[in-house]
Design a protein around this motif. Structure first.
Motif, PDB file in Angstrom:
ATOM      1  N   LEU A  22       0.815  -1.306   0.112  1.00 33.23           N
ATOM      2  CA  LEU A  22       0.043  -0.206  -0.010  1.00 33.23           C
ATOM      3  C   LEU A  22       0.830   1.140   0.048  1.00 33.23           C
ATOM      4  O   LEU A  22       0.657   2.163  -0.594  1.00 33.23           O
ATOM      5  CB  LEU A  22      -0.886  -0.030   1.108  1.00 33.23           C
ATOM      6  CG  LEU A  22      -1.906   1.201   1.473  1.00 33.23           C
ATOM      7  CD1 LEU A  22      -2.688   1.423   0.151  1.00 33.23           C
ATOM      8  CD2 LEU A  22      -2.626   1.100   2.807  1.00 33.23           C
ATOM      9  N   GLU A  23       1.862   1.344   0.831  1.00 39.06           N
ATOM     10  CA  GLU A  23       2.810   2.704   1.121  1.00 39.06           C
ATOM     11  C   GLU A  23       3.508   2.827  -0.245  1.00 39.06           C
ATOM     12  O   GLU A  23       3.930   4.163  -0.760  1.00 39.06           O
ATOM     13  CB  GLU A  23       3.552   2.372   2.127  1.00 39.06           C
ATOM     14  CG  GLU A  23       2.970   2.444   3.527  1.00 39.06           C
ATOM     15  CD  GLU A  23       3.874   2.284   4.626  1.00 39.06           C
ATOM     16  OE1 GLU A  23       3.472   2.562   5.817  1.00 39.06           O
ATOM     17  OE2 GLU A  23       5.097   2.526   4.537  1.00 39.06           O
ATOM     18  N   SER A  24       3.600   2.045  -1.035  1.00 37.31           N
ATOM     19  CA  SER A  24       4.300   2.140  -2.347  1.00 37.31           C
ATOM     20  C   SER A  24       3.508   2.408  -3.547  1.00 37.31           C
ATOM     21  O   SER A  24       3.804   2.470  -4.849  1.00 37.31           O
ATOM     22  CB  SER A  24       5.229   0.800  -2.802  1.00 37.31           C
ATOM     23  OG  SER A  24       6.018   0.376  -1.717  1.00 37.31           O
ATOM     24  N   MET A  25       2.256   2.608  -3.512  1.00 39.58           N
ATOM     25  CA  MET A  25       1.153   2.663  -4.312  1.00 39.58           C
ATOM     26  C   MET A  25       0.502   4.080  -4.269  1.00 39.58           C
ATOM     27  O   MET A  25       0.255   4.401  -3.230  1.00 39.58           O
ATOM     28  CB  MET A  25       0.064   1.426  -4.609  1.00 39.58           C
ATOM     29  CG  MET A  25       0.644   0.231  -4.632  1.00 39.58           C
ATOM     30  SD  MET A  25      -0.433  -1.151  -4.547  1.00 39.58           S
ATOM     31  CE  MET A  25      -1.779  -0.784  -5.608  1.00 39.58           C
ATOM     32  N   ILE A  26      -0.075   4.454  -5.372  1.00 33.15           N
ATOM     33  CA  ILE A  26      -0.781   5.745  -5.358  1.00 33.15           C
ATOM     34  C   ILE A  26      -2.404   5.483  -5.516  1.00 33.15           C
ATOM     35  O   ILE A  26      -3.132   6.076  -4.546  1.00 33.15           O
ATOM     36  CB  ILE A  26      -0.466   6.620  -6.517  1.00 33.15           C
ATOM     37  CG1 ILE A  26       0.977   7.267  -6.351  1.00 33.15           C
ATOM     38  CG2 ILE A  26      -1.332   7.897  -6.696  1.00 33.15           C
ATOM     39  CD1 ILE A  26       1.491   7.847  -7.642  1.00 33.15           C
ATOM     40  N   GLU A  27      -2.651   4.468  -6.228  1.00 38.13           N
ATOM     41  CA  GLU A  27      -3.970   3.876  -6.339  1.00 38.13           C
ATOM     42  C   GLU A  27      -4.547   2.852  -5.146  1.00 38.13           C
ATOM     43  O   GLU A  27      -3.476   2.784  -4.271  1.00 38.13           O
ATOM     44  CB  GLU A  27      -4.216   3.108  -7.704  1.00 38.13           C
ATOM     45  CG  GLU A  27      -3.237   1.733  -7.665  1.00 38.13           C
ATOM     46  CD  GLU A  27      -1.943   2.018  -8.351  1.00 38.13           C
ATOM     47  OE1 GLU A  27      -1.125   1.041  -8.841  1.00 38.13           O
ATOM     48  OE2 GLU A  27      -1.440   3.222  -8.225  1.00 38.13           O
ATOM     49  N   CYS A  28      -5.473   2.675  -4.963  1.00 36.77           N
ATOM     50  CA  CYS A  28      -6.161   1.799  -3.895  1.00 36.77           C
ATOM     51  C   CYS A  28      -5.345   0.261  -4.001  1.00 36.77           C
ATOM     52  O   CYS A  28      -5.211  -0.335  -5.008  1.00 36.77           O
ATOM     53  CB  CYS A  28      -7.719   1.560  -4.409  1.00 36.77           C
ATOM     54  SG  CYS A  28      -8.507   0.540  -3.083  1.00 36.77           S
ATOM     55  N   CYS A  29      -5.115  -0.022  -2.652  1.00 33.11           N
ATOM     56  CA  CYS A  29      -4.504  -1.335  -2.432  1.00 33.11           C
ATOM     57  C   CYS A  29      -5.641  -2.285  -2.114  1.00 33.11           C
ATOM     58  O   CYS A  29      -6.325  -2.140  -1.255  1.00 33.11           O
ATOM     59  CB  CYS A  29      -3.406  -1.236  -1.750  1.00 33.11           C
ATOM     60  SG  CYS A  29      -2.709  -2.859  -1.221  1.00 33.11           S
ATOM     61  N   HIS A  30      -5.900  -3.396  -2.724  1.00 33.72           N
ATOM     62  CA  HIS A  30      -6.675  -4.611  -2.407  1.00 33.72           C
ATOM     63  C   HIS A  30      -6.108  -5.598  -1.601  1.00 33.72           C
ATOM     64  O   HIS A  30      -5.054  -6.168  -1.971  1.00 33.72           O
ATOM     65  CB  HIS A  30      -7.573  -4.937  -3.350  1.00 33.72           C
ATOM     66  CG  HIS A  30      -8.265  -4.257  -4.361  1.00 33.72           C
ATOM     67  ND1 HIS A  30      -9.550  -3.730  -4.086  1.00 33.72           N
ATOM     68  CD2 HIS A  30      -7.819  -3.201  -5.504  1.00 33.72           C
ATOM     69  CE1 HIS A  30      -9.899  -2.932  -4.695  1.00 33.72           C
ATOM     70  NE2 HIS A  30      -8.957  -2.567  -5.765  1.00 33.72           N
ATOM     71  N   ILE A  31      -6.437  -5.727  -0.366  1.00 30.54           N
ATOM     72  CA  ILE A  31      -5.850  -6.856   0.560  1.00 30.54           C
ATOM     73  C   ILE A  31      -7.072  -7.418   1.140  1.00 30.54           C
ATOM     74  O   ILE A  31      -7.815  -7.235   1.445  1.00 30.54           O
ATOM     75  CB  ILE A  31      -5.157  -6.266   1.638  1.00 30.54           C
ATOM     76  CG1 ILE A  31      -4.089  -5.137   1.452  1.00 30.54           C
ATOM     77  CG2 ILE A  31      -4.445  -7.370   2.725  1.00 30.54           C
ATOM     78  CD1 ILE A  31      -3.144  -4.526   2.428  1.00 30.54           C
ATOM     79  N   SER A  32      -6.646  -8.976   0.853  1.00 29.87           N
ATOM     80  CA  SER A  32      -7.759 -10.045   1.155  1.00 29.87           C
ATOM     81  C   SER A  32      -7.291 -11.019   1.913  1.00 29.87           C
ATOM     82  O   SER A  32      -5.834 -11.424   1.712  1.00 29.87           O
ATOM     83  CB  SER A  32      -8.369 -10.720   0.129  1.00 29.87           C
ATOM     84  OG  SER A  32      -7.492 -11.247  -0.794  1.00 29.87           O
ATOM     85  N   VAL A  33      -8.032 -11.521   3.118  1.00 27.42           N
ATOM     86  CA  VAL A  33      -7.509 -12.674   3.790  1.00 27.42           C
ATOM     87  C   VAL A  33      -8.648 -13.757   3.536  1.00 27.42           C
ATOM     88  O   VAL A  33      -9.770 -13.675   3.749  1.00 27.42           O
ATOM     89  CB  VAL A  33      -7.349 -12.410   5.425  1.00 27.42           C
ATOM     90  CG1 VAL A  33      -7.128 -13.533   6.212  1.00 27.42           C
ATOM     91  CG2 VAL A  33      -6.426 -11.204   5.387  1.00 27.42           C
ATOM     92  N   SER A  34      -8.174 -14.949   3.241  1.00 26.74           N
ATOM     93  CA  SER A  34      -9.040 -16.167   3.069  1.00 26.74           C
ATOM     94  C   SER A  34      -8.658 -17.253   3.579  1.00 26.74           C
ATOM     95  O   SER A  34      -7.458 -17.457   3.826  1.00 26.74           O
ATOM     96  CB  SER A  34      -9.380 -16.399   1.368  1.00 26.74           C
ATOM     97  OG  SER A  34      -7.864 -16.904   0.995  1.00 26.74           O
ATOM     98  N   ALA A  35      -9.550 -18.140   4.074  1.00 27.74           N
ATOM     99  CA  ALA A  35      -9.232 -19.355   4.821  1.00 27.74           C
ATOM    100  C   ALA A  35     -10.422 -20.515   4.489  1.00 27.74           C
ATOM    101  O   ALA A  35     -11.451 -20.226   4.443  1.00 27.74           O
ATOM    102  CB  ALA A  35      -9.194 -19.243   6.393  1.00 27.74           C
ATOM    103  N   TYR A  36      -9.782 -21.603   4.159  1.00 26.56           N
ATOM    104  CA  TYR A  36     -10.604 -22.652   3.909  1.00 26.56           C
ATOM    105  C   TYR A  36      -9.776 -24.054   4.210  1.00 26.56           C
ATOM    106  O   TYR A  36      -8.778 -24.134   4.490  1.00 26.56           O
ATOM    107  CB  TYR A  36     -11.027 -22.707   2.280  1.00 26.56           C
ATOM    108  CG  TYR A  36      -9.805 -22.857   1.637  1.00 26.56           C
ATOM    109  CD1 TYR A  36      -9.488 -24.172   1.046  1.00 26.56           C
ATOM    110  CD2 TYR A  36      -9.069 -21.809   1.070  1.00 26.56           C
ATOM    111  CE1 TYR A  36      -8.181 -24.453   0.212  1.00 26.56           C
ATOM    112  CE2 TYR A  36      -8.022 -22.116   0.069  1.00 26.56           C
ATOM    113  CZ  TYR A  36      -7.500 -23.436  -0.461  1.00 26.56           C
ATOM    114  OH  TYR A  36      -6.308 -23.356  -0.961  1.00 26.56           O
ATOM    115  N   LYS A  37     -10.680 -25.135   4.294  1.00 28.41           N
ATOM    116  CA  LYS A  37     -10.211 -26.454   4.659  1.00 28.41           C
ATOM    117  C   LYS A  37     -10.079 -27.448   3.364  1.00 28.41           C
ATOM    118  O   LYS A  37     -10.938 -27.273   2.570  1.00 28.41           O
ATOM    119  CB  LYS A  37     -10.960 -27.034   5.628  1.00 28.41           C
ATOM    120  CG  LYS A  37     -10.795 -28.338   6.396  1.00 28.41           C
ATOM    121  CD  LYS A  37     -11.679 -28.941   7.486  1.00 28.41           C
ATOM    122  CE  LYS A  37     -11.078 -30.366   8.228  1.00 28.41           C
ATOM    123  NZ  LYS A  37     -11.812 -30.611   9.188  1.00 28.41           N
TER     124      LYS A  37
END
Length: 590
Positions: free
Chosen positions: A499-514
């Protein structure tokens, strides 16, 4: 070719060096036994060759004696034919047959010729019959019944007699069933006119002569064959497959071994100048070497028995040595993998002998016990040091003072209707409580996600619309256990490095499955990405994280420490497209 042989020898050498002791012992014993077998086989072969020479000498001597005996008998028959030729009574009667005589006189002549021929046969047991054919073709016979063989051979025999011009000619043929014929012309010697009177034919039973000969071999098979230029014309009845034998030789005397229809024959031959005949002595190998072959198989059986006994003793002896060593090697492998709790296992396989293996076994057991004591002492010291350091850190800040201060700020923010400040303070207080708390190092995924949510809440007030955070959590994994603070540091890294290296929006996702009994945790962003060299340094812990945060190497080590070496962290990244961090741990709820 030389390089291939060298490489093959090196391969065998390396294979031998890398094999177990018991296999080396078995290999050495096998080589020794095979060398002994080789010497035995060579000795047998030498003995067989000597035996062949002895049989050849014996059979050659007997064959020459037999041919001489046969030819002596034939010479006697030749002398008999000469006596018939010069007999005055026969000369007179045969001369009278050329004149005009009555039937009674003819009958009288035939009777007297028969009596004379019969007297010549006398005790000659080899002569089957005697025939005379006068110039008119009239037949005079003495001996056995009329032979059909003579009828078939008559013209040939008369022609041979003509060719002999008064001398004796021996006629042999394979179709005559072991009979040979002496034929010659009888001519008038009165006044030396040499006028042709008759043709004399003596039928000789060659079987009767052969039966009187000494035997080379006492077996039921084998015997003598006699051949001329056209091929064999006589053979003994107990010789089989004689028609497949080769009857051509370069020398006048010798021997050879010939195989016919799967059977081997020992053949001795002798060419006689008498009548241009060749004598063959046929001995089957099966009969000749029956005892020798039996002895050969007995020796092979004894060798196999000794070999099996030697291998059995070698295996038993090697087990006495190698089993303790193999147990020791197995224990060493466990130590190599970090398992030092093997003292009880070593006690179960305690080797009571006092030889080198026993001493090695005892010393290793003593060494492992000492290492265990040192590890235990060091572990206790490290725990004491960490506990002391942590307590010193806690003593620097009074948690109650900090919590009370944050509650005061939160109360003041709510009075002034500053909801954002209130939310930030609440999230900060939750994070501090979890960071400072030392009750448990392993928490549920639900608790870890709550920590992440509070951390993201604070970061959203900082970055506002530039941070887009999403959670995709399967509910069935929320109660699974995991080490504390392994997702939050990854989200923090995504913000710090993406994020800090970008000007545009940063998309961060956390996913978990079995999947397959494991939890798959994925933290993904669309930041600037990481090159492969940098990923390798991060995994090895050669890159420090920004600030005083927790590095990926630290997270990976904690996961491996709790769950094992097969679990941990994996990084996938593409420059200018983003980074994905994948954590795989077992799904444990207790």
């Amino acid at each position: 070719m030389k390089n291939k042989i060298t490489n093959f020898v090196l391969y065998l050498h390396n294979m031998y060096n890398n094999s177990k002791i018991k296999y080396k012992l078995i290999t050495i014993i096998s080589i020794i036994m095979l060398i002994c077998l080789l010497f035995t086989v060579v000795g047998f072969q030498f003995a067989f060759n000597m035996y062949d020479q002895q049989i050849y000498r014996k059979s050659s001597q007997v064959l020459i004696m037999s041919s001489k005996q046969i030819e002596d008998e034939l010479t006697n028959i030749e002398e008999l034919s000469f006596n018939i030729l010069k007999d005055s009574v026969l000369q007179s009667h045969l001369t009278r047959t050329k004149e005009e005589i009555s039937k009674y006189e003819q009958f009288q002549i035939e009777s007297e010729i028969w009596e004379k021929l019969t007297s010549f046969i006398g005790n000659e047991k080899y002569i089957q019959s005697i025939y005379l054919y006068d110039q008119s073709g009239r037949e005079y016979r003495a001996g056995s019944n009329h032979s059909k063989r003579i009828d078939k051979m008559k013209d040939v025999l008369i022609d041979k007699a003509v060719g002999g011009n008064g001398s004796n000619v021996w006629v042999s043929d394979a179709k005559t069933n072991n009979y040979i014929y002496s034929t010659r012309q009888i001519k008038a010697y009165k006044n030396l006119s040499l006028e042709f009177l008759a043709t004399l034919i003596i039928e000789v039973n060659l079987d009767e002569i052969i039966k009187e000969l000494p035997k080379v071999w006492d077996g039921h098979e084998g015997g003598i064959i006699i051949s001329n230029r056209q091929g064999p014309f006589y053979r003994e009845e107990n010789i089989f497959n004689y028609e497949h034998l080769v009857y051509s030789t370069a020398d006048s005397q010798g021997y050879f071994i010939q195989k016919v229809k799967g059977r081997s024959f020992f053949i001795t031959y002798f060419q006689s100048p008498y009548s241009d005949w060749t004598y063959w002595n046929i001995i089957p190998f099966g009969s000749m070497f029956a005892k020798v072959t039996a002895m050969k198989y007995i020796v092979i059986f004894i060798f196999l028995l000794l070999y099996s006994g030697a291998i059995f003793l070698a295996v038993k002896f090697s087990r006495h040595i190698t089993n303790p060593i193999e147990n020791l090697v197995s224990s060493m492998k466990n130590v190599q993998q970090g398992d030092f709790n093997i003292s009880e296992t070593l006690k179960l396989h305690d080797y009571g002998e006092k030889d080198e293996v026993g001493i090695l076994h005892h010393n290793f057991y003593t060494m492992i016990e000492r290492i265990n004591e040192l590890i235990k002492e060091n572990y206790e010291k490290q725990l004491l040091i960490k506990d002391t350091e942590f307590k010193a850190l806690q003593s620097q800040i009074n948690p109650h003072f900090l919590y009370n201060t944050l509650e005061s700020i939160n109360w003041l923010a709510k009075i002034n209707k500053q909801q954002q400040i209130s939310n930030m303070v609440e999230s900060l207080g939750y994070l501090l409580r979890n960071a400072i708390s030392i009750k448990e190092d392993v928490i549920t995924l639900r608790e870890e996600i709550e920590i992440v949510n509070h951390y993201v809440t604070i970061q959203k007030f900082r970055f506002e619309e530039r941070l887009n955070f999403n959670l995709y959590i399967d509910e069935q994994v929320l109660d699974c256990k995991l080490p504390k603070l392994i997702i939050q540091p990854l989200v923090e890294n995504s913000i710090n490095y993406g994020l800090e290296s970008m000007i545009e929006c940063c998309h961060i996702s956390v996913s978990a499955y079995k999947a397959d009994g494991n939890i798959h945790l994925i933290v993904e962003d669309n930041g600037v990405g990481i090159d492969e060299n940098q990923i390798s340094k991060i995994i090895k812990g050669n890159v420090n994280s920004k600030g005083n945060g927790i590095g990926i190497k630290n997270i990976d080590s904690r996961i491996k420490l709790v769950f094992g070496e097969e679990y941990g962290v994996k990084i996938e990244s593409t420059l200018n497209l983003g980074t994905k961090v994948i954590i795989v741990i077992p799904c444990e709820t207790r």
